[in-house]
Structure formats: C-alpha cells, structure tokens
Design an enzyme around this catalytic site. Structure first.
Site, mmCIF file in Angstrom:
data_model
loop_
_atom_site.group_PDB
_atom_site.id
_atom_site.type_symbol
_atom_site.label_atom_id
_atom_site.label_comp_id
_atom_site.label_asym_id
_atom_site.label_seq_id
_atom_site.Cartn_x
_atom_site.Cartn_y
_atom_site.Cartn_z
ATOM 1 N N HIS A 1 16.057 -19.994 38.940
ATOM 2 C CA HIS A 1 15.132 -18.987 39.508
ATOM 3 C C HIS A 1 15.249 -17.638 38.774
ATOM 4 O O HIS A 1 15.626 -16.629 39.373
ATOM 5 C CB HIS A 1 15.401 -18.814 41.019
ATOM 6 C CG HIS A 1 14.231 -18.254 41.764
ATOM 7 N ND1 HIS A 1 13.948 -18.553 43.070
ATOM 8 C CD2 HIS A 1 13.255 -17.388 41.377
ATOM 9 C CE1 HIS A 1 12.872 -17.913 43.456
ATOM 10 N NE2 HIS A 1 12.421 -17.188 42.444
ATOM 11 N N GLU B 1 17.695 -23.528 47.396
ATOM 12 C CA GLU B 1 18.485 -22.851 46.352
ATOM 13 C C GLU B 1 19.683 -22.150 46.980
ATOM 14 O O GLU B 1 19.566 -21.675 48.108
ATOM 15 C CB GLU B 1 17.613 -21.812 45.641
ATOM 16 C CG GLU B 1 16.468 -22.435 44.880
ATOM 17 C CD GLU B 1 15.508 -21.385 44.308
ATOM 18 O OE1 GLU B 1 15.794 -20.179 44.411
ATOM 19 O OE2 GLU B 1 14.463 -21.794 43.792
ATOM 20 N N ARG C 1 7.690 -21.454 44.046
ATOM 21 C CA ARG C 1 8.778 -21.685 44.991
ATOM 22 C C ARG C 1 8.995 -23.189 45.075
ATOM 23 O O ARG C 1 8.026 -23.967 45.000
ATOM 24 C CB ARG C 1 8.417 -21.161 46.387
ATOM 25 C CG ARG C 1 8.400 -19.641 46.526
ATOM 26 C CD ARG C 1 9.809 -19.045 46.477
ATOM 27 N NE ARG C 1 9.814 -17.595 46.680
ATOM 28 C CZ ARG C 1 9.677 -16.697 45.707
ATOM 29 N NH1 ARG C 1 9.524 -17.089 44.459
ATOM 30 N NH2 ARG C 1 9.716 -15.411 45.974
HETATM 31 C C1 DGY Z 1 9.418 -13.331 42.968
HETATM 32 O O1 DGY Z 1 9.294 -12.143 42.658
HETATM 33 O O2 DGY Z 1 8.836 -13.842 43.915
HETATM 34 C C2 DGY Z 1 10.327 -14.120 42.097
HETATM 35 O O3 DGY Z 1 10.434 -15.417 42.511
HETATM 36 C C3 DGY Z 1 11.653 -13.423 41.982
HETATM 37 O O4 DGY Z 1 11.920 -13.359 40.643
#
Ligand code: DGY
Length: 322
Positions: free
Chosen positions: A286, A267, A238
């Site tokens: 992402h 984002e 993240r």
């Molecule tokens: C997640 O699953 O946490 C990813 O970031 C989404 O693709």
C-alpha cells in the site's frame, strides 16, 4: 485555551512545527505502529480535532467518545475508514487529501502495471536468488505494454492521470465510471465503456474506484471470467474491491495472466498470503502515494484543513459526500 489536536501517528516535527502555536498537539509517539484502539478511545475525549490515518476506524463508537470533536482530517484520499454519515449527524467535518497525491499515485499505478506485465519483481528475485545461468530468448519474457488497451475503472483524478501516462505509451484508453468524463474523452481520447465491455476488451484492467457498498467485491469471479486470458489486473484502490479468492483462482487457472496489487483485504498481510506466493503477482505494501514529498504534502493538507475549521473557515478539502 488552544484547541487540542490528536495525531494518531508520529509525524515529522518539521511538518508539525508551523502549527504548534495554534494547537495543543497530542500524538501517538510510537514510530510506525498504529495507536491502540483503547488509547484512541481515551484520547478522543479531549480532542477538538483528529488527524488520523487509514489504519484507524473512525466509526460511530469512536465519534460518540469525541464529544468536543469538530474535525476528522483523514490522511488519505480514500475515506472508507471513516463513518462519514455518523460524523455528519454529530456535526463533525471530515476531510481527505485529494489532488496532492494524484501524480504520485498515478506514477506508482503505472510502475505496478509495468512490473506485472514485464515480470520485473520476479526477474529481480531471479537474479538475487542466483538463478541466472544463461541468457535465453524467452527468459522471463512478459507482455508488451505499448500499443495495448488499458481499461481504467474509476476515472477520477488518479484515473485520468494514469490515462495520460498510458497515452505516452501509445495505449488505447478505455474507462468505466459512474458518470461520463467529457474532459478526459476530449483531451486524452479516453473511450467510455460499460463495465462488462471494458473487462472483455482490455489488456490491462486497472481498479481505481473508491471502496463503497457499491464497489465492494466489484472484481468477483464473474468479472475475472469476463477478462481476456492474457489480461493483467492492477489494483491501487482498496483491497475490499476485490474478491481475493476469485482473483487467486483466476491467476492460478490461467483465466488472467498476472496481477499488480498495492492493496489487500485485512492489511497488513504477510508472505504467507496466497496471492503474495504467486509468481505472477507483483505485490506492494500500500505505497500508492508514498513519496517523501507527497506524504509531507498530505500531512500539511490535513493540518491546513484543521486550521481552517478552527479559524471558522471552510476546510480546503471536505470529503465529497458532505
Ligand atoms: C489514499 O490516499 O487513499 C491512499 O490509499 C493512501 O496512500
């Protein structure tokens, strides 16, 4: 009366169809646009179950509006967008989508690592902008990946899957995690390191930790200064785990070599984002788990979790803090 399920994004009918007979499905129909907060606050009032994405903040206010709510099925393995403690207080189950996305996300992580090391995005832009005039010995020369040292921070399922891929490239694998992973040490030969040691010794530092209060801005100025000047930093976790100003400075002052970033703070971001403007950054929107197969499996797992809860069974993948 069938339970009402609110789905916060238009999802394919072929995924939804098998569940329609069990539920009264309501959905935000606008393709590829998050549901506005005021709409969600209204819809949640009638919902027994919610299928949401990481674009929605499932916070205390929203949960308080959902008086009938029994389950929040989050279509992601990360669940930093959900106030799990507030959900628990209200007896609302929270589920995520581990396992089904592990290999797909590990593939993308490795692709991004290679893209940043071998300057693949930059090289593609070079030819598309008609800049290629000659072959020359050091034209777009990058850094080798094979036989180098990778340091994986966050050695969960995805971290271990990345480690397996790294082994295929004859890399030396180090990791840092809250707890030791004896299986990974035995089976992959991964070596546990303190965080600072990992930063100092890795050629590639890969961030795969979940975003929590403990990991927010984990990669700060100090962390980048501890890395090798030749290090490549990769983030598929993240954006909140990185101090982006510090990363920008590290990349522009030569404290590290390059970065591969699939995630950002705030984002979506645009082309004007300072990190995206750098040649030594390979940036992606992402897409860690974004294969057609895996995205369908994630949605199906959400719907299976919802079904289990309304059948009075345990959901398949409750979030691990519950
Ligand atoms: C997640 O699953 O946490 C990813 O970031 C989404 O693709």
């Amino acid at each position: 009366m069938k339970p009402v399920i609110y789905v916060t994004r238009k999802i394919p009918e072929k995924v939804l169809k098998p569940y329609r007979s069990h539920f009264d499905v309501r959905m935000w129909e606008a393709a590829d646009e998050p549901v506005p907060r005021d709409v969600l606050l209204k819809e949640i009032q009638d919902a027994d179950g919610l299928l949401c994405l990481l674009t929605e903040q499932i916070d205390r206010e929203l949960l308080e509006h959902g008086e009938k709510l029994k389950i929040v099925a989050n279509m992601a393995v990360g669940f930093d967008n959900v106030d799990v403690a507030a959900a628990k207080e209200r007896g609302v189950m929270v589920t995520n989508t581990p396992d089904v996305l592990t290999d797909t996300t590990a593939d993308l992580t490795f692709a991004l690592l290679m893209a940043a090391a071998r300057r693949i995005v930059e090289a593609s832009e070079y030819i598309k902008s008609n800049a290629w005039e000659n072959w020359s010995p050091y034209l777009l020369a990058g850094a080798d990946v094979h036989h180098k040292t990778i340091g994986i921070v966050g050695m969960g399922r995805i971290g271990q899957a990345v480690a397996k891929r790294a082994k295929g490239f004859d890399m030396h694998v180090m990791y840092h995690a809250r707890s030791r992973k004896p299986d990974a040490e035995r089976e992959i030969g991964a070596v546990y390191k303190a965080f600072d040691e990992l930063l100092a010794e890795s050629d590639f530092v890969v961030c795969l930790v979940p975003l929590t209060n403990q990991t927010a801005d984990l990669f700060n100025r100090e962390a980048f200064r501890k890395m090798k000047n030749s290090a490549v930093f990769v983030n598929v976790s993240r954006g909140g785990t990185v101090d982006e100003d510090a990363l920008y400075d590290a990349l522009t002052k030569g404290e590290i070599r390059a970065a591969g970033l699939d995630v950002f703070k705030g984002e979506p971001i645009g082309a004007e984002h300072p990190l995206v403007q750098l040649d030594n950054v390979a940036a992606l929107p992402h897409i860690g788990s974004a294969s057609e197969e895996t995205r369908s499996k994630m949605l199906t797992l959400c719907l299976d979790n919802v079904t289990a809860v309304f059948n009075g069974e345990k959901p398949l993948t409750p979030v691990s803090t519950q």
